[in-house]
Design a protein around this motif. Structure first.
Motif, PDB file in Angstrom:
ATOM      1  N   SER A  54       1.179  -1.662  -0.260  1.00 39.94           N
ATOM      2  CA  SER A  54      -0.446  -0.441  -0.126  1.00 39.94           C
ATOM      3  C   SER A  54       0.709   0.790   0.083  1.00 39.94           C
ATOM      4  N   LEU A  55       2.431   1.013   0.423  1.00 37.30           N
ATOM      5  CA  LEU A  55       3.442   2.240   0.322  1.00 37.30           C
ATOM      6  C   LEU A  55       3.285   2.853  -1.509  1.00 37.30           C
ATOM      7  N   VAL A  56       3.482   4.534  -1.228  1.00 38.42           N
ATOM      8  CA  VAL A  56       3.492   5.042  -2.041  1.00 38.42           C
ATOM      9  C   VAL A  56       4.469   6.259  -1.837  1.00 38.42           C
ATOM     10  N   GLU A  57       5.334   6.938  -2.496  1.00 33.79           N
ATOM     11  CA  GLU A  57       6.263   7.239  -1.674  1.00 33.79           C
ATOM     12  C   GLU A  57       5.444   8.853  -2.186  1.00 33.79           C
ATOM     13  N   SER A  58       5.823  10.361  -0.777  1.00 38.16           N
ATOM     14  CA  SER A  58       5.169  11.755  -1.681  1.00 38.16           C
ATOM     15  C   SER A  58       5.229  12.402  -2.785  1.00 38.16           C
ATOM     16  N   GLY A  59       4.368  12.773  -3.618  1.00 35.75           N
ATOM     17  CA  GLY A  59       4.761  13.590  -4.861  1.00 35.75           C
ATOM     18  C   GLY A  59       4.180  12.642  -6.090  1.00 35.75           C
ATOM     19  N   ALA A  60       3.672  12.174  -5.362  1.00 38.29           N
ATOM     20  CA  ALA A  60       2.336  10.817  -6.013  1.00 38.29           C
ATOM     21  C   ALA A  60       1.174  10.996  -6.790  1.00 38.29           C
ATOM     22  N   THR A  61       1.260  10.995  -7.797  1.00 34.77           N
ATOM     23  CA  THR A  61      -0.073  11.019  -8.444  1.00 34.77           C
ATOM     24  C   THR A  61      -0.971   9.554  -8.491  1.00 34.77           C
ATOM     25  N   LEU A  62      -2.061   9.951  -7.656  1.00 35.27           N
ATOM     26  CA  LEU A  62      -2.518   8.365  -7.500  1.00 35.27           C
ATOM     27  C   LEU A  62      -3.836   8.836  -8.135  1.00 35.27           C
ATOM     28  N   GLN A 112      -3.140  20.692   3.800  1.00 35.27           N
ATOM     29  CA  GLN A 112      -3.466  21.565   2.771  1.00 35.27           C
ATOM     30  C   GLN A 112      -4.378  20.826   1.705  1.00 35.27           C
ATOM     31  N   VAL A 113      -5.117  21.204   1.516  1.00 33.49           N
ATOM     32  CA  VAL A 113      -5.764  20.881  -0.128  1.00 33.49           C
ATOM     33  C   VAL A 113      -6.098  22.021  -0.523  1.00 33.49           C
ATOM     34  N   ASN A 114      -5.986  22.016  -2.010  1.00 34.12           N
ATOM     35  CA  ASN A 114      -5.564  22.521  -3.008  1.00 34.12           C
ATOM     36  C   ASN A 114      -5.364  24.494  -2.321  1.00 34.12           C
ATOM     37  N   GLY A 115      -4.183  24.220  -1.396  1.00 30.49           N
ATOM     38  CA  GLY A 115      -3.824  25.514  -0.627  1.00 30.49           C
ATOM     39  C   GLY A 115      -4.669  25.870   0.673  1.00 30.49           C
ATOM     40  N   ASP A 174      -7.711  17.241  -6.921  1.00 35.63           N
ATOM     41  CA  ASP A 174      -7.351  17.572  -5.656  1.00 35.63           C
ATOM     42  C   ASP A 174      -5.244  17.440  -4.990  1.00 35.63           C
ATOM     43  N   ARG A 175      -4.956  18.283  -4.816  1.00 42.59           N
ATOM     44  CA  ARG A 175      -3.239  18.579  -4.137  1.00 42.59           C
ATOM     45  C   ARG A 175      -3.087  18.775  -2.789  1.00 42.59           C
ATOM     46  N   LEU A 176      -2.847  17.815  -2.346  1.00 44.67           N
ATOM     47  CA  LEU A 176      -2.662  17.925  -0.713  1.00 44.67           C
ATOM     48  C   LEU A 176      -1.326  18.167  -0.372  1.00 44.67           C
ATOM     49  N   SER A 177      -1.186  19.095   0.774  1.00 44.68           N
ATOM     50  CA  SER A 177       0.008  19.207   0.753  1.00 44.68           C
ATOM     51  C   SER A 177       0.303  19.326   2.840  1.00 44.68           C
ATOM     52  N   GLY A 178       0.498  18.402   3.036  1.00 42.97           N
ATOM     53  CA  GLY A 178       1.224  18.695   4.268  1.00 42.97           C
ATOM     54  C   GLY A 178       2.333  18.943   5.102  1.00 42.97           C
ATOM     55  N   HIS A 179       2.338  18.865   5.936  1.00 39.39           N
ATOM     56  CA  HIS A 179       3.650  19.630   7.273  1.00 39.39           C
ATOM     57  C   HIS A 179       4.053  18.866   8.671  1.00 39.39           C
ATOM     58  N   ILE A 180       4.820  18.396   8.953  1.00 36.60           N
ATOM     59  CA  ILE A 180       5.180  17.911   9.985  1.00 36.60           C
ATOM     60  C   ILE A 180       5.874  18.936  10.995  1.00 36.60           C
ATOM     61  N   GLU A 181       6.114  19.953  12.413  1.00 38.45           N
ATOM     62  CA  GLU A 181       7.453  20.755  12.946  1.00 38.45           C
ATOM     63  C   GLU A 181       8.487  19.552  12.973  1.00 38.45           C
ATOM     64  N   GLY A 182       9.929  20.171  12.558  1.00 38.24           N
ATOM     65  CA  GLY A 182      10.091  19.454  12.791  1.00 38.24           C
ATOM     66  C   GLY A 182      10.948  17.569  12.177  1.00 38.24           C
ATOM     67  N   VAL A 183       9.858  17.623  11.482  1.00 37.59           N
ATOM     68  CA  VAL A 183       9.942  16.622   9.984  1.00 37.59           C
ATOM     69  C   VAL A 183      10.274  16.363   8.750  1.00 37.59           C
ATOM     70  N   LEU A 208       1.162  14.780  -2.480  1.00 41.34           N
ATOM     71  CA  LEU A 208      -0.107  14.022  -3.252  1.00 41.34           C
ATOM     72  C   LEU A 208      -1.263  14.749  -3.807  1.00 41.34           C
ATOM     73  N   THR A 209      -0.761  14.067  -5.272  1.00 41.53           N
ATOM     74  CA  THR A 209      -2.214  14.484  -5.715  1.00 41.53           C
ATOM     75  C   THR A 209      -3.514  13.243  -6.119  1.00 41.53           C
ATOM     76  N   ILE A 210      -4.225  13.461  -5.785  1.00 44.68           N
ATOM     77  CA  ILE A 210      -5.522  13.010  -6.545  1.00 44.68           C
ATOM     78  C   ILE A 210      -5.788  12.602  -8.268  1.00 44.68           C
ATOM     79  N   GLY A 211      -5.565  11.700  -9.264  1.00 48.22           N
ATOM     80  CA  GLY A 211      -5.704  11.454  -9.904  1.00 48.22           C
ATOM     81  C   GLY A 211      -7.314  11.102 -10.389  1.00 48.22           C
ATOM     82  N   GLU A 212      -7.254  11.171 -11.644  1.00 50.29           N
ATOM     83  CA  GLU A 212      -8.793  10.438 -11.819  1.00 50.29           C
ATOM     84  C   GLU A 212      -9.173   8.951 -11.927  1.00 50.29           C
ATOM     85  N   ALA A 213     -10.595   8.801 -11.460  1.00 48.28           N
ATOM     86  CA  ALA A 213     -10.239   7.749 -11.522  1.00 48.28           C
ATOM     87  C   ALA A 213      -9.944   6.299 -12.751  1.00 48.28           C
ATOM     88  N   GLU A 214      -9.452   5.124 -12.191  1.00 46.59           N
ATOM     89  CA  GLU A 214      -9.244   3.954 -13.307  1.00 46.59           C
ATOM     90  C   GLU A 214     -10.148   3.586 -14.259  1.00 46.59           C
TER      91      GLU A 214
END
Length: 234
Positions: free
Chosen positions: A62-70, A162-165, A214-223, A228-234
């Motif tokens: 189930s693992l995907v790296e940050s920056g992917a489009t799913l 954040q989602v779309n800022g 949608d474009r997701l961007s998260g932050h954790i202080e000190g980490v 992640l970008t959400i793509g169209e359904a397959e």
């Protein structure tokens, strides 16, 4: 030499900040409802005095790296984000005391526990497992691993998504119901924890649905950061 019928999958791994080595990933443990406000928004408040942590598992597939489009996943109409601190285990431990738990922590990552919420709620009401809701391709999005600094563990720090800022989730690691040492000590009563294990530690309130584009961007202080970008359904 072992001969396989077909080529086995490559080992799951994550980049390590400041290194050309990669962190091999074994099991992915996730704790449920570990922030009070999120537990309330899910309609299941937590009383730490009378309750124990509970867990579910995502497999390494189930693992995907940050920056992917799913692609938007099949079988759901309510695909939601959960921004989390992830603890990377770097030493073996069984029946570990809370006072010794920090010694098992190798580092940290930002994680997105992506969830088919409608399937989860149906399963929860029927008393059935959450696998279809929590363990599917792309359900565990992770940043690179940041090595732990110092002998202790993270006890506080802002965690946001954040989602779309626009900010959807905002909390602090100090709001964890069960701390990192408490989670490690508790999990190690049931499992022999091993290097490569990951622990998703729970999400603050504000979980909500996402849609294609949608474009997701998260932050954790000190980490660090995760995206992640959400793509169209397959």
């Amino acid at each position: 030499m072992t001969r396989y019928l077909f080529a086995p999958p490559a080992p799951a791994s994550l980049p390590i900040q400041g290194s050309d080595a990669r962190f091999p990933v074994g099991r992915i443990f996730c704790v449920g409802r570990n922030y009070h406000a999120h537990a309330v928004e899910m309609g299941a408040p937590v009383d730490k005095a009378s309750m124990q942590p509970f867990y579910f598992i995502k497999d390494a597939g189930s693992l995907v790296e940050s920056g992917a489009t799913l692609p938007y996943p099949p079988g759901t109409r309510n695909y939601q984000h959960e921004m989390e601190l992830v603890v990377a285990i770097g030493a073996s431990g069984f029946r570990v005391a809370e006072a010794d738990a920090a010694g098992l922590v190798w580092g940290y990552a930002c994680g997105l526990d992506m969830t088919r919420r409608d399937l989860q709620l149906v399963a929860r009401e029927a008393g059935k497992p959450w696998d279809l809701a929590k363990n599917f391709e792309g359900a565990a999005v992770l940043s690179g691993i940041v090595p732990k600094a110092g002998p202790g563990v993270l006890q506080s720090g802002a965690i946001t998504l954040q989602v779309n800022g626009l900010t959807r989730q905002s909390g602090d690691l100090a709001q964890l119901i069960w701390s990192i040492p408490e989670l490690i000590a508790d999990l190690s009563r049931f499992y022999h924890l091993q290097p490569g294990d990951l622990i998703f530690t729970g999400t603050p309130e504000g979980v909500s649905a996402v849609a294609p584009g949608d474009r997701l961007s998260g932050h954790i202080e000190g980490v660090g950061e995760i995206s992640l970008t959400i793509g169209e359904a397959e």
